[in-house]
Scaffold this motif. Structure first.
Motif, PDB file in Angstrom:
ATOM      1  N   THR A  76       3.034  -5.558  -6.547  1.00 30.77           N
ATOM      2  CA  THR A  76       1.676  -5.644  -6.682  1.00 30.77           C
ATOM      3  C   THR A  76       1.406  -6.520  -7.919  1.00 30.77           C
ATOM      4  OG1 THR A  76       1.474  -3.519  -7.510  1.00 30.77           O
ATOM      5  CG2 THR A  76       0.611  -3.955  -5.516  1.00 30.77           C
ATOM      6  N   ASP A 123       0.974  -9.468   7.914  1.00 31.28           N
ATOM      7  CA  ASP A 123       0.558  -9.773   6.563  1.00 31.28           C
ATOM      8  C   ASP A 123       1.835 -10.128   5.863  1.00 31.28           C
ATOM      9  OD1 ASP A 123      -1.948  -9.338   7.339  1.00 31.28           O
ATOM     10  OD2 ASP A 123      -1.544  -7.161   6.747  1.00 31.28           O
ATOM     11  N   VAL A 152       4.548  -0.704  -4.546  1.00 32.20           N
ATOM     12  CA  VAL A 152       3.741  -0.123  -3.487  1.00 32.20           C
ATOM     13  C   VAL A 152       4.219   0.072  -2.083  1.00 32.20           C
ATOM     14  CG1 VAL A 152       1.329   0.579  -2.486  1.00 32.20           C
ATOM     15  CG2 VAL A 152       1.666  -0.342  -4.996  1.00 32.20           C
ATOM     16  N   VAL A 199       3.783   0.796   2.031  1.00 32.95           N
ATOM     17  CA  VAL A 199       2.621   0.838   2.958  1.00 32.95           C
ATOM     18  C   VAL A 199       3.248   0.979   4.459  1.00 32.95           C
ATOM     19  CG1 VAL A 199       0.862  -0.630   4.058  1.00 32.95           C
ATOM     20  CG2 VAL A 199       1.535  -0.959   1.660  1.00 32.95           C
ATOM     21  N   VAL A 233       5.665  -3.704  -1.533  1.00 32.98           N
ATOM     22  CA  VAL A 233       4.702  -4.590  -2.091  1.00 32.98           C
ATOM     23  C   VAL A 233       4.868  -4.939  -3.693  1.00 32.98           C
ATOM     24  CG1 VAL A 233       2.540  -6.115  -2.319  1.00 32.98           C
ATOM     25  CG2 VAL A 233       3.277  -4.952   0.062  1.00 32.98           C
ATOM     26  N   LYS A 277      -1.312 -10.320  -4.637  1.00 34.10           N
ATOM     27  CA  LYS A 277      -2.685  -9.783  -4.985  1.00 34.10           C
ATOM     28  C   LYS A 277      -3.549  -9.437  -3.628  1.00 34.10           C
ATOM     29  CE  LYS A 277      -2.261  -9.758  -9.278  1.00 34.10           C
ATOM     30  NZ  LYS A 277      -1.677  -8.510  -9.954  1.00 34.10           N
ATOM     31  N   THR A 278      -3.093 -10.186  -2.480  1.00 32.98           N
ATOM     32  CA  THR A 278      -3.872  -9.835  -1.061  1.00 32.98           C
ATOM     33  C   THR A 278      -3.230  -8.713  -0.468  1.00 32.98           C
ATOM     34  OG1 THR A 278      -2.123 -11.163  -0.320  1.00 32.98           O
ATOM     35  CG2 THR A 278      -4.106 -12.306  -0.539  1.00 32.98           C
ATOM     36  N   PRO A 279      -4.264  -8.102   0.103  1.00 32.82           N
ATOM     37  CA  PRO A 279      -3.622  -6.663   0.776  1.00 32.82           C
ATOM     38  C   PRO A 279      -2.777  -6.895   1.914  1.00 32.82           C
ATOM     39  CG  PRO A 279      -6.001  -7.486   1.427  1.00 32.82           C
ATOM     40  CD  PRO A 279      -5.527  -8.526   0.583  1.00 32.82           C
ATOM     41  N   VAL A 280      -1.872  -6.088   1.812  1.00 31.36           N
ATOM     42  CA  VAL A 280      -0.575  -5.996   2.852  1.00 31.36           C
ATOM     43  C   VAL A 280      -0.951  -4.936   3.870  1.00 31.36           C
ATOM     44  CG1 VAL A 280       1.772  -6.308   3.264  1.00 31.36           C
ATOM     45  CG2 VAL A 280       0.524  -7.774   1.418  1.00 31.36           C
ATOM     46  N   LYS A 281      -1.140  -4.959   5.081  1.00 35.25           N
ATOM     47  CA  LYS A 281      -1.239  -3.686   5.873  1.00 35.25           C
ATOM     48  C   LYS A 281      -0.442  -3.609   6.896  1.00 35.25           C
ATOM     49  CE  LYS A 281      -6.148  -2.662   4.977  1.00 35.25           C
ATOM     50  NZ  LYS A 281      -6.823  -3.829   4.257  1.00 35.25           N
TER      51      LYS A 281
END
Lengths: 293, 342
Positions: free
Chosen positions: B137, B149, B240, B242, B135, B141-145
């Protein structure tokens, strides 16, 4: 191919020395056209094992898979892209070729050189250069931002437009060169005669210049259309591999999927369709010439 | 593109076919491009006097093709887990002699004896990695899990994913809670609508260098090799990595000796050399994948160990690929169909 018997009475029958002269050409054709095509045909009827080795056991399975509408649709789309590319190449390339062909003789060579210069750089490097130009933070958008900072940046890279730009760029010289060849041979006296007989510039262009340069246009069309249908690198690099063309599907069978027999069958059908189209066009061409005569 | 990388190996092959190999003193190594640092190879030659002829490939498929075609005799190859599994089954590999590789003890036990080589008789893990989400960042700005997402309309035309049909279908199977290594027609039928939605959102499919589109700013999220993600993170901390919550594909690249290798002794020597902590750490510095060598990990810097793409925190669900046989053709057809439907 055995030498034809020498019959002294008929001078048109080739002498054995003629065959000897032709031998390198025939050997070249056999080695690089006939043999590979034969291998392709044989493979297309074979099976593969789990590691991708070709097993020589007869099957029609590969051709059954080619008949899948998925591949037909991809094939039609490839023809669409190549057709559009060819048309743009004619529209852009014809004026260029005409200007070079009618330029002063000492200028012609220099102008032709300009058409050839891009070939001095590797095709892949030139394609990467286009990525640098078209990308979102690239040269084109940077230039646009300079002119008007509020403008929305173009979203060009990884779109079908980018693929067509790449194809036109890659194949344009193959359209310009044969048309140039026809334009250069154009007899100025015929154009003057048309003017003398009262034809306006448009009429001269459509009734005299176009028909006389038709062989160049036809050759250019063949040189652009055929390789453009099978192109895969530009669709991957500039199109982001989003929409597969037939070249990508075949390449994938030989590399990632390691399914050579299926790739060979796709290739064989592809080749057959080309041969058929060419044959039909030849027949139609011959027919229309007959009716004119 | 893979074409230019092929030129050097082709030239090498040409040269080697002209110059007859001296028996005993040479090691023919066939490995991934961008995976074994030249310093490591030079160090081995300096110490043992064994000359290394290094050829590279860009995909497991290329390696398999060359190996089964019998072109060139290699002493050491570097397949991924699923390719090694096929090679073991096809009796293309020679069993290792553990006595010649004392440094095997440096390896983490959970990287050995995996499904592709349960006894650990044929392969030694080289490096490992995962396929996960990157991501940017600065833009997101929204969380990506997880996969859900990433593939949302909000990211339409802002996504890069690997151009690999099996990967794409695997991610869909994860979101459906279906097994990734037994691909049935029923499972594919369930995955079909999911993948159909996803391909409409993707901007770029690229397996060779997916980081390029992220670096160029053409996309904001990606599902890529962890090695690519680790390099992005080294470049800029805004990228980042994940591991998808639903589960992720883990690959283990191994070293193995082909059955027809001429210099098995040198091949064992090379494997043992590479397993030394001080050598292994050089590889980690150049190519920040997950190093299975525990002794080498102790020598890594705090920053290297903190790279989430190399050493993901927590205990994510990770699985390696198994060979899926004939189903591969169905997967290939499905994705080709959906991609061409747009």
């Amino acid at each position: 191919m055995s030498p034809a018997p020498v019959i002294p009475t008929d001078s048109r029958t080739p002498h054995w020395r003629a065959w000897l002269l032709l031998a390198p050409m025939v050997a070249w054709l056999v080695l690089f056209v006939v043999v590979p095509t034969a291998i392709l045909l044989v493979y297309s009827f074979c099976e593969r094992d789990e590691v991708g080795r070709v097993l020589f056991s007869f099957t029609l399975e590969n051709y059954r898979r080619v008949a899948d509408p998925v591949y037909l649709r991809i094939f039609l789309r490839s023809i669409g892209y190549a057709g559009l590319t060819t048309i743009i190449c004619i529209v852009v390339g014809y004026p260029v070729a005409y200007c070079i062909g009618r330029a002063r003789e000492d200028w012609r060579q220099r102008l032709l050189l300009l058409v050839m210069v891009p070939f001095w750089t590797s095709f892949l490097i030139r394609t990467y250069a286009w990525i640098t130009i078209l990308k979102q933070e690239g040269l084109l958008n940077g230039f646009v931002q300079q002119l008007s900072p509020t403008a929305k940046p173009f979203d060009l890279l990884y779109t079908p437009t980018a693929v067509v730009i790449g194809l036109v760029y890659a194949y344009l010289p193959f359209m310009i060169l044969p048309i140039y060849g026809s334009v250069e041979k154009l007899d100025g006296a015929l154009i003057e005669a048309a003017h003398d007989l009262g034809a306006g510039p448009l009429r001269v262009f459509s009734s005299v210049i176009i028909p006389l340069t038709m062989p160049g246009i036809a050759a250019g069309t063949l040189l652009v259309f055929v390789p453009a249908v099978g192109m895969f690198a530009i669709t991957d690099l500039m199109g982001g591999a989003r929409v597969p063309l037939i070249g990508n599907v075949i390449q994938n069978q030989f590399l990632q999927a390691r399914d050579w027999p299926f790739g060979a069958a796709l290739g064989a059908v592809f080749m057959g369709l080309f041969a058929l189209t060419y044959w039909i066009m030849l027949k139609l061409g011959a027919h229309s010439e007959d009716s004119v005569a | 593109m893979k074409t230019p990388r092929l030129i050097l190996p082709a030239l090498l092959a040409l040269v080697m076919s002209v110059v007859p190999a001296r028996a005993g003193g040479e090691l023919n190594l066939f490995g991934w491009s961008e995976y074994i640092p030249q310093t490591v190879i030079d160090g081995f030659t300096k110490e043992t006097g064994v000359k290394v002829n290094f050829e590279t490939y860009a995909s497991n498929e290329e390696l398999l093709s060359k190996l089964v075609a019998g072109g060139g005799s290699y002493d050491l190859v570097q397949p991924s887990d699923y390719a090694a599994e096929v090679m073991i089954r096809q009796k293309l590999l020679s069993a290792l002699d553990p006595k010649l590789i004392p440094n095997l003890q440096n390896l983490a036990p959970d990287f050995r004896h995996r499904a592709h080589d349960p006894e650990g008789a044929y392969t030694v893990p080289y490096m490992s990695g995962t396929v996960g989400i990157v991501v940017n960042t600065d833009k997101v700005k929204t969380p990506v899990k997880g996969y859900h997402d990433v593939f949302t309309p909000a990211f339409k035309d802002r996504i890069v994913v690997l151009n690999d049909t099996r990967e794409l279908v695997t991610w869909a199977l994860y979101t459906l809670n279906l097994p990734i290594n037994s691909i049935t027609p029923e499972a594919l039928a369930k995955a079909r609508p999911v993948v159909a939605e996803w391909v409409k959102l993707v901007k770029v499919f690229d397996s060779d260098s997916p980081k390029t589109a992220l670096l160029n700013g053409d996309v904001d999220v990606g599902i890529v090799w962890s090695g690519e993600a680790a390099l992005l993170w080294k470049e800029n901390k805004k990228f980042v990595y994940v591991i998808p919550a639903e589960g992720a594909h883990q690959f283990i690249d191994v070293l193995a000796i082909p059955a027809n290798a001429k210099n098995k002794e040198a091949a064992h020597q090379f494997i043992n050399y590479i397993l030394r902590p001080e050598v292994s750490v050089l590889i980690s510095e150049a190519f920040p994948y997950t190093n299975p060598n525990l002794a080498a990990r102790k020598l890594l810097s705090a920053e290297q160990l903190a790279n989430p793409a190399s050493y993901p925190p927590g205990t994510p669900k990770l699985e390696t690929f198994r060979d899926i046989g004939k189903a591969a053709a169905d997967v290939d057809r499905l994705v080709t169909d959906l991609k061409s439907a747009r």
